[in-house]
Design a protein around this motif. Structure first.
Motif, PDB file in Angstrom:
ATOM      1  N   HIS A  83      37.918  32.382  31.052  1.00 31.33           N
ATOM      2  CA  HIS A  83      38.972  32.484  32.053  1.00 31.33           C
ATOM      3  C   HIS A  83      38.624  31.661  33.282  1.00 31.33           C
ATOM      4  O   HIS A  83      37.457  31.415  33.586  1.00 31.33           O
ATOM      5  CB  HIS A  83      39.172  33.946  32.448  1.00 31.33           C
ATOM      6  CG  HIS A  83      39.766  34.788  31.370  1.00 31.33           C
ATOM      7  ND1 HIS A  83      41.122  34.985  31.228  1.00 31.33           N
ATOM      8  CD2 HIS A  83      39.188  35.478  30.355  1.00 31.33           C
ATOM      9  CE1 HIS A  83      41.360  35.768  30.189  1.00 31.33           C
ATOM     10  NE2 HIS A  83      40.194  36.083  29.640  1.00 31.33           N
ATOM     11  N   MET A  86      35.983  30.131  36.843  1.00 27.70           N
ATOM     12  CA  MET A  86      34.578  30.491  36.782  1.00 27.70           C
ATOM     13  C   MET A  86      33.960  30.190  38.143  1.00 27.70           C
ATOM     14  O   MET A  86      34.373  29.252  38.820  1.00 27.70           O
ATOM     15  CB  MET A  86      33.850  29.685  35.706  1.00 27.70           C
ATOM     16  CG  MET A  86      34.153  30.122  34.294  1.00 27.70           C
ATOM     17  SD  MET A  86      33.272  29.111  33.078  1.00 27.70           S
ATOM     18  CE  MET A  86      31.572  29.408  33.542  1.00 27.70           C
ATOM     19  N   SER A 105      29.947  40.794  42.473  1.00 27.94           N
ATOM     20  CA  SER A 105      30.137  41.488  41.200  1.00 27.94           C
ATOM     21  C   SER A 105      30.891  42.802  41.370  1.00 27.94           C
ATOM     22  O   SER A 105      31.316  43.410  40.376  1.00 27.94           O
ATOM     23  CB  SER A 105      28.782  41.752  40.534  1.00 27.94           C
ATOM     24  OG  SER A 105      28.051  42.737  41.245  1.00 27.94           O
ATOM     25  N   ASP A 107      33.770  43.003  42.571  1.00 30.46           N
ATOM     26  CA  ASP A 107      35.173  42.679  42.331  1.00 30.46           C
ATOM     27  C   ASP A 107      35.478  42.851  40.846  1.00 30.46           C
ATOM     28  O   ASP A 107      35.000  42.080  40.011  1.00 30.46           O
ATOM     29  CB  ASP A 107      35.466  41.246  42.778  1.00 30.46           C
ATOM     30  CG  ASP A 107      36.951  40.925  42.774  1.00 30.46           C
ATOM     31  OD1 ASP A 107      37.727  41.652  42.116  1.00 30.46           O
ATOM     32  OD2 ASP A 107      37.338  39.931  43.423  1.00 30.46           O
ATOM     33  N   TYR A 110      36.581  40.182  38.195  1.00 30.40           N
ATOM     34  CA  TYR A 110      35.607  39.260  37.609  1.00 30.40           C
ATOM     35  C   TYR A 110      34.553  40.052  36.839  1.00 30.40           C
ATOM     36  O   TYR A 110      34.451  41.278  36.950  1.00 30.40           O
ATOM     37  CB  TYR A 110      34.926  38.433  38.704  1.00 30.40           C
ATOM     38  CG  TYR A 110      35.844  37.475  39.422  1.00 30.40           C
ATOM     39  CD1 TYR A 110      35.938  36.147  39.019  1.00 30.40           C
ATOM     40  CD2 TYR A 110      36.623  37.899  40.496  1.00 30.40           C
ATOM     41  CE1 TYR A 110      36.782  35.260  39.663  1.00 30.40           C
ATOM     42  CE2 TYR A 110      37.475  37.022  41.151  1.00 30.40           C
ATOM     43  CZ  TYR A 110      37.551  35.705  40.731  1.00 30.40           C
ATOM     44  OH  TYR A 110      38.402  34.831  41.364  1.00 30.40           O
ATOM     45  N   THR A 111      33.749  39.337  36.080  1.00 31.73           N
ATOM     46  CA  THR A 111      32.572  39.925  35.451  1.00 31.73           C
ATOM     47  C   THR A 111      31.384  39.010  35.710  1.00 31.73           C
ATOM     48  O   THR A 111      31.552  37.820  36.005  1.00 31.73           O
ATOM     49  CB  THR A 111      32.778  40.128  33.939  1.00 31.73           C
ATOM     50  OG1 THR A 111      31.671  40.870  33.412  1.00 31.73           O
ATOM     51  CG2 THR A 111      32.857  38.788  33.202  1.00 31.73           C
ATOM     52  N   SER A 112      30.206  39.583  35.629  1.00 29.29           N
ATOM     53  CA  SER A 112      28.964  38.825  35.810  1.00 29.29           C
ATOM     54  C   SER A 112      28.024  39.143  34.667  1.00 29.29           C
ATOM     55  O   SER A 112      28.005  40.274  34.163  1.00 29.29           O
ATOM     56  CB  SER A 112      28.288  39.194  37.140  1.00 29.29           C
ATOM     57  OG  SER A 112      29.099  38.839  38.242  1.00 29.29           O
ATOM     58  N   THR A 212      32.573  36.251  27.379  1.00 26.96           N
ATOM     59  CA  THR A 212      34.031  36.364  27.365  1.00 26.96           C
ATOM     60  C   THR A 212      34.504  37.274  26.239  1.00 26.96           C
ATOM     61  O   THR A 212      35.462  38.038  26.402  1.00 26.96           O
ATOM     62  CB  THR A 212      34.671  34.971  27.221  1.00 26.96           C
ATOM     63  OG1 THR A 212      34.227  34.137  28.296  1.00 26.96           O
ATOM     64  CG2 THR A 212      36.189  35.053  27.243  1.00 26.96           C
ATOM     65  N   LYS A 217      37.204  38.516  31.201  1.00 30.46           N
ATOM     66  CA  LYS A 217      37.524  38.269  32.609  1.00 30.46           C
ATOM     67  C   LYS A 217      36.883  36.961  33.054  1.00 30.46           C
ATOM     68  O   LYS A 217      35.964  36.462  32.401  1.00 30.46           O
ATOM     69  CB  LYS A 217      36.981  39.407  33.497  1.00 30.46           C
ATOM     70  CG  LYS A 217      37.549  40.777  33.234  1.00 30.46           C
ATOM     71  CD  LYS A 217      36.899  41.792  34.154  1.00 30.46           C
ATOM     72  CE  LYS A 217      37.441  43.199  33.918  1.00 30.46           C
ATOM     73  NZ  LYS A 217      36.799  44.190  34.841  1.00 30.46           N
ATOM     74  N   PRO A 218      37.312  36.399  34.184  1.00 27.13           N
ATOM     75  CA  PRO A 218      36.587  35.251  34.753  1.00 27.13           C
ATOM     76  C   PRO A 218      35.149  35.654  35.080  1.00 27.13           C
ATOM     77  O   PRO A 218      34.885  36.799  35.452  1.00 27.13           O
ATOM     78  CB  PRO A 218      37.378  34.916  36.021  1.00 27.13           C
ATOM     79  CG  PRO A 218      38.716  35.533  35.825  1.00 27.13           C
ATOM     80  CD  PRO A 218      38.501  36.755  34.982  1.00 27.13           C
ATOM     81  N   ILE A 220      31.375  35.218  36.985  1.00 27.09           N
ATOM     82  CA  ILE A 220      30.599  34.742  38.130  1.00 27.09           C
ATOM     83  C   ILE A 220      29.162  34.564  37.659  1.00 27.09           C
ATOM     84  O   ILE A 220      28.482  35.529  37.296  1.00 27.09           O
ATOM     85  CB  ILE A 220      30.646  35.729  39.299  1.00 27.09           C
ATOM     86  CG1 ILE A 220      32.082  35.962  39.757  1.00 27.09           C
ATOM     87  CG2 ILE A 220      29.794  35.211  40.471  1.00 27.09           C
ATOM     88  CD1 ILE A 220      32.215  37.041  40.829  1.00 27.09           C
ATOM     89  N   LEU A 329      40.017  32.785  45.410  1.00 29.98           N
ATOM     90  CA  LEU A 329      39.450  33.685  44.408  1.00 29.98           C
ATOM     91  C   LEU A 329      40.253  34.960  44.205  1.00 29.98           C
ATOM     92  O   LEU A 329      39.843  35.828  43.435  1.00 29.98           O
ATOM     93  CB  LEU A 329      38.006  34.044  44.796  1.00 29.98           C
ATOM     94  CG  LEU A 329      37.033  32.872  44.862  1.00 29.98           C
ATOM     95  CD1 LEU A 329      35.634  33.352  45.206  1.00 29.98           C
ATOM     96  CD2 LEU A 329      37.021  32.091  43.553  1.00 29.98           C
TER      97      LEU A 329
END
Length: 391
Positions: A83, A86, A105, A107, A110-112, A212, A217-218, A220, A329
């Motif tokens: 997504h 990035m 992280s 947020d 998003y995912t990390s 992914t 999710k996008p 980080i 973002l």
């Protein structure tokens, strides 16, 4: 005058790190593990042979699990589309990249990459949730080089996953620190064999797709090693955004010296006799920021933002709001309450204190003058009144 880079570092005691806690080598596959040992002629210190023996069966398991993981999820991995946007957090080691990564992280849009994903990339799609739930007891409570909390679910540096998957990495140096450092060319991606470059690109992209598949999710990503790679990364991911964080260079140098000493105590298969940490820090900086300054002006202000650790510590919510707005973002108001709660808690965090010889400080200023000037630091590391605008 004696070169301050050649002086031995002051011995500092690392935070306790249990013998049973995971090392970065535990996540490797068998063939890359054997190649690493062979490159260094199996030059294991007698007191570290046991650690190498313990690592080996893990690498065999990882190789088998990796094949099973690809058999079960290979089609999904190949078809996964990362997504946008990035986000890559970059900056020198010990400049605050982890602090910024942990804040962002929060947020949920998003995912990390988590510690289990980065330390166990060969099997996290198979057993990652199980390990995260039931094996937290094998993790130390804090990182060995500082006081930050750790855990399987905490955000982690993706360079560890690349190393575990067999990609070339400067982190291989930690295995045999008394030998000439390997992989520093991957700090600026210069002078690399085409096959090695293709392997590196393929491995990063595969890891991104694996994340992914598990978390749609996008992403980080955070790694100091990406600092000099921003040109290549921007080509690989044309919609990617970059956040560079700077910090008092004298603090960065001293803390990085402690970092390598501590990591060698934990990760090395030798007892370093002459690791030359200071010269290594200078050499890595030349690579990282040679690459970064080469490519930074190719990215517009909507793709790259530069901030400072001191500014984030002084006003974390305000600085993050600026970053979100500059890079587009998302709606910062959705994550403001979590950021405010987290930064209120972080104010009690105890940071390490460092001292430095005058001649070493002068040498750092001489060699890193572009960094001092670009990010608004005086020769003694204090902030000038206003951060200069990048040219």
């Amino acid at each position: 005058m004696t070169d301050p880079a050649a002086k031995p570092p002051r011995k500092q005691k690392a935070n306790a790190y249990p013998w049973y806690s995971p090392r970065i080598w535990h996540g490797m596959r068998f063939r890359p593990w054997m190649r690493l040992l062979a490159r260094h002629h199996f030059a294991l210190h007698p007191l570290r042979i046991g650690m190498a023996v313990l690592v080996t069966p893990f690498t065999v398991f990882n190789s088998l699990a990796y094949r099973l993981q690809l058999a079960l999820h290979g089609e999904k991995i190949a078809a996964a589309t990362p997504h946008t946007p990035m986000v890559f957090i970059v900056g020198h080691w010990r400049s605050g990249t982890t602090f910024l990564h942990e804040l962002m992280s929060l947020d949920e849009a998003y995912t990390s990459p988590s510690t289990i994903q980065c330390f166990g990339p060969c099997q996290f799609l198979l057993i990652g949730d199980f390990v995260s739930r039931w094996f937290n007891f094998i993790m130390p409570s804090t990182r060995p080089m500082d006081n930050m909390k750790v855990g399987w679910s905490k955000p982690q540096e993706d360079e560890f996953a690349l190393l575990a998957l067999g990609a070339p990495s400067p982190y291989y140096r930690m295995a045999f620190p008394d030998h000439p450092a390997e992989g520093t060319e991957f700090l600026d991606m210069e002078g690399i064999d085409e096959a090695d470059l293709a392997k590196w690109r393929e491995t990063l992209d595969q890891f991104v797709r694996m994340i992914t598949v598990q978390r749609d999710k996008p992403i980080i990503l955070k790694s100091p090693t990406h600092t000099g790679r921003i040109g290549l990364l921007s080509e690989m991911y044309p919609d990617a955004k970059f956040i560079h964080i700077a910090r008092n260079p004298l603090e960065v140098f001293a803390s990085t010296e402690r970092l390598w000493q501590t990591m060698d105590e934990i990760q090395s298969f030798q007892h370093p006799k002459n690791p030359q940490y200071r010269q290594y820090i200078f050499d890595c900086f030349d690579r990282m920021y040679g690459g970064y300054f080469r490519d930074v002006d190719k990215l517009g202000p909507d793709r790259l933002v530069e901030t400072r650790y001191e500014d984030i510590v002084a006003d974390p919510v305000g600085e993050l709001e600026k970053i979100y707005a500059a890079l587009g973002l998302g709606d910062f108001e959705q994550v403001r309450p979590q950021m405010e709660a987290a930064t209120a808690e972080s104010r009690s965090f105890q940071r390490n204190k460092h001292q430095m010889e005058d001649d070493l400080a002068a040498e750092i200023y001489r060699r890193w003058s572009q960094y001092f000037e670009r990010y608004g630091y005086a020769a003694d590391g204090t902030l000038v009144e206003e951060k200069p605008k990048a040219e």
